[in-house]
Enzyme design. Structure first.
Site, PDB file in Angstrom:
ATOM      1  CD  GLU A   1      37.371  -6.145  -0.682  1.00 37.96           C
ATOM      2  OE1 GLU A   1      38.001  -5.123  -0.997  1.00 37.96           O
ATOM      3  OE2 GLU A   1      36.390  -6.129   0.076  1.00 37.96           O
TER       4      GLU A   1
ATOM      5  CB  CYS B   1      35.619  -9.171   6.456  1.00 39.29           C
ATOM      6  SG  CYS B   1      36.438  -7.615   6.076  1.00 39.29           S
TER       7      CYS B   1
ATOM      8  NE  ARG C   1      33.917  -8.770  -2.037  1.00 35.31           N
ATOM      9  CZ  ARG C   1      33.829  -8.595  -0.718  1.00 35.31           C
ATOM     10  NH1 ARG C   1      33.042  -7.643  -0.246  1.00 35.31           N
ATOM     11  NH2 ARG C   1      34.486  -9.368   0.113  1.00 35.31           N
TER      12      ARG C   1
ATOM     13  CG  ASN D   1      36.540  -1.656  -0.198  1.00 35.89           C
ATOM     14  OD1 ASN D   1      36.296  -0.641   0.429  1.00 35.89           O
ATOM     15  ND2 ASN D   1      36.473  -2.860   0.345  1.00 35.89           N
TER      16      ASN D   1
ATOM     17  CG  ASP E   1      28.262  -6.271   0.925  1.00 36.05           C
ATOM     18  OD1 ASP E   1      28.068  -7.282   0.237  1.00 36.05           O
ATOM     19  OD2 ASP E   1      29.130  -6.195   1.817  1.00 36.05           O
TER      20      ASP E   1
ATOM     21  CD  GLU F   1      31.001 -11.413  -0.932  1.00 30.91           C
ATOM     22  OE1 GLU F   1      31.441 -12.094   0.002  1.00 30.91           O
ATOM     23  OE2 GLU F   1      30.740 -10.198  -0.835  1.00 30.91           O
TER      24      GLU F   1
ATOM     25  CG  HIS G   1      28.954  -5.380  -4.063  1.00 34.59           C
ATOM     26  ND1 HIS G   1      29.383  -6.360  -3.202  1.00 34.59           N
ATOM     27  CD2 HIS G   1      29.074  -4.216  -3.377  1.00 34.59           C
ATOM     28  CE1 HIS G   1      29.751  -5.826  -2.052  1.00 34.59           C
ATOM     29  NE2 HIS G   1      29.552  -4.521  -2.132  1.00 34.59           N
TER      30      HIS G   1
ATOM     31  CE1 TYR H   1      28.867  -1.108  -1.124  1.00 35.46           C
ATOM     32  CE2 TYR H   1      29.956  -0.780   0.990  1.00 35.46           C
ATOM     33  CZ  TYR H   1      29.607  -1.600  -0.068  1.00 35.46           C
ATOM     34  OH  TYR H   1      29.979  -2.918  -0.050  1.00 35.46           O
TER      35      TYR H   1
ATOM     36  CG  ASP I   1      31.346  -9.002   6.723  1.00 41.66           C
ATOM     37  OD1 ASP I   1      30.265  -9.509   6.375  1.00 41.66           O
ATOM     38  OD2 ASP I   1      32.129  -8.439   5.925  1.00 41.66           O
TER      39      ASP I   1
ATOM     40  CG  ASP J   1      27.083 -10.650   2.397  1.00 42.54           C
ATOM     41  OD1 ASP J   1      27.882  -9.699   2.293  1.00 42.54           O
ATOM     42  OD2 ASP J   1      26.568 -10.973   3.472  1.00 42.54           O
TER      43      ASP J   1
END
Length: 305
Positions: A194, A129, A164, A216, A92, A121, A119, A51, A65, A94
């Protein structure tokens, strides 16, 4: 010398392996790699995937983040990591780095980088984050547009697009479940919810959503740290450990630097260090030496013509 300078497994085969793993009934464990060398270690130890965390890419650049990194920075780190491992790499992405058209471009760039999946989101862009408070999510319809754009841009149908949702910590788990169903209908192959808290919440989510699910297990966040076996028994298909290796490395680096600062020498730290011979083993120095000798150890024979 196949697999020496780069992984021997093609990007397409890694993607196929990832998809097979997600439907195998055996949970796919993907520790985070903060650099390519860690990815080699993840493969050697026997995990199913690697990952690449957006939070880790940010932290590595000494940035929080909060959506400050760019597609170029994230994709390049993903490319460097995917290049050295035969394992599938999930990255990731975002919010897709902008509007739906940017999410579409993101997928094409990540495909070209040899990544197995990404992914996207449903946070408002720029994001933050997932285990911080103060997040905001876009309306479901906006995230559906984001996903549809990403799916339509995909050229390799085996590239995994994961959706996500951060809605559980904002609007509650029921809203997150409804969003997950809409995202699956929009073409997502995998759902990542998440900041669920307890086993019961993971069980509720599994019972309600009928496509592969990712958990996660990040430290110091909102979720209980549930074992991979328990998650597998619940029915989750994949689990990420996004920041674990960075936290381990940074803790060790800080302790070592403090000792050098206080003692004036690293002599008391040697037992806590990776030995030079182990590093060389991981880097496969011996195979490089064989390759080098095979290339340059030759003579040009005189011909009669």
């Amino acid at each position: 010398m196949s697999g020496l300078l780069a992984a021997a497994t093609s990007a397409s085969d890694k993607r196929i392996a990832f998809r097979r793993g997600l439907t195998s009934g055996s949970i796919q464990r993907l520790p985070g790699a903060f650099n390519p060398l860690v990815a080699k270690l993840i493969q050697e130890i026997g995990f199913e995937g690697v990952y690449v965390s957006g939070a880790v890419v940010s932290a590595d650049l000494a940035l929080p983040d909060i959506g400050l990194t760019t597609l170029t920075e994230v994709a390049e780190r993903g490319r460097q990591i995917a290049r050295v491992t035969d394992l599938p790499v999930l990255i990731d992405a975002d919010t897709g780095f902008g509007e739906p058209m940017s999410a579409a471009r993101t997928v094409t760039v990540l495909e070209d980088a040899g990544i197995a999946g990404c992914h996207l989101e449903d946070q408002v862009n720029p994001k933050r984050c997932g285990h911080l408070d103060g997040k905001a999510v876009v309306p479901t319809a906006e995230m559906v547009r984001r996903l549809r754009a990403a799916v339509s841009a995909r050229r390799d149908p085996t590239f995994v697009i994961c959706a996500r949702t951060d809605a559980a910590g904002i609007n509650g788990i029921d809203d997150a479940i409804e969003r997950a169903k809409a995202y699956a209908d929009a073409g997502a192959d995998l759902i990542f919810t998440e900041a669920l808290h307890t086993e019961a919440e993971f069980e509720k989510f599994r019972a309600a959503v009928d496509i592969p699910l990712l958990a996660n297990m990040t430290e110091f966040g909102k979720s209980d740290l549930i074992s991979a076996k328990t998650l597998e028994d619940i029915g989750f298909n994949a689990v990420i450990y996004p920041v674990t290796t960075l936290r381990l490395a940074m803790y060790a680096a800080e302790q070592g630097l403090r000792e050098i600062h206080a003692q004036g020498t690293q002599s008391g730290l040697l037992e806590k260090m990776q030995h030079r011979s182990r590093l060389y083993e991981l880097l496969e120095y011996e195979r490089y030496n064989e390759f080098d000798s095979g290339i340059f150890n030759f003579r040009i024979e005189e011909s009669g013509s």
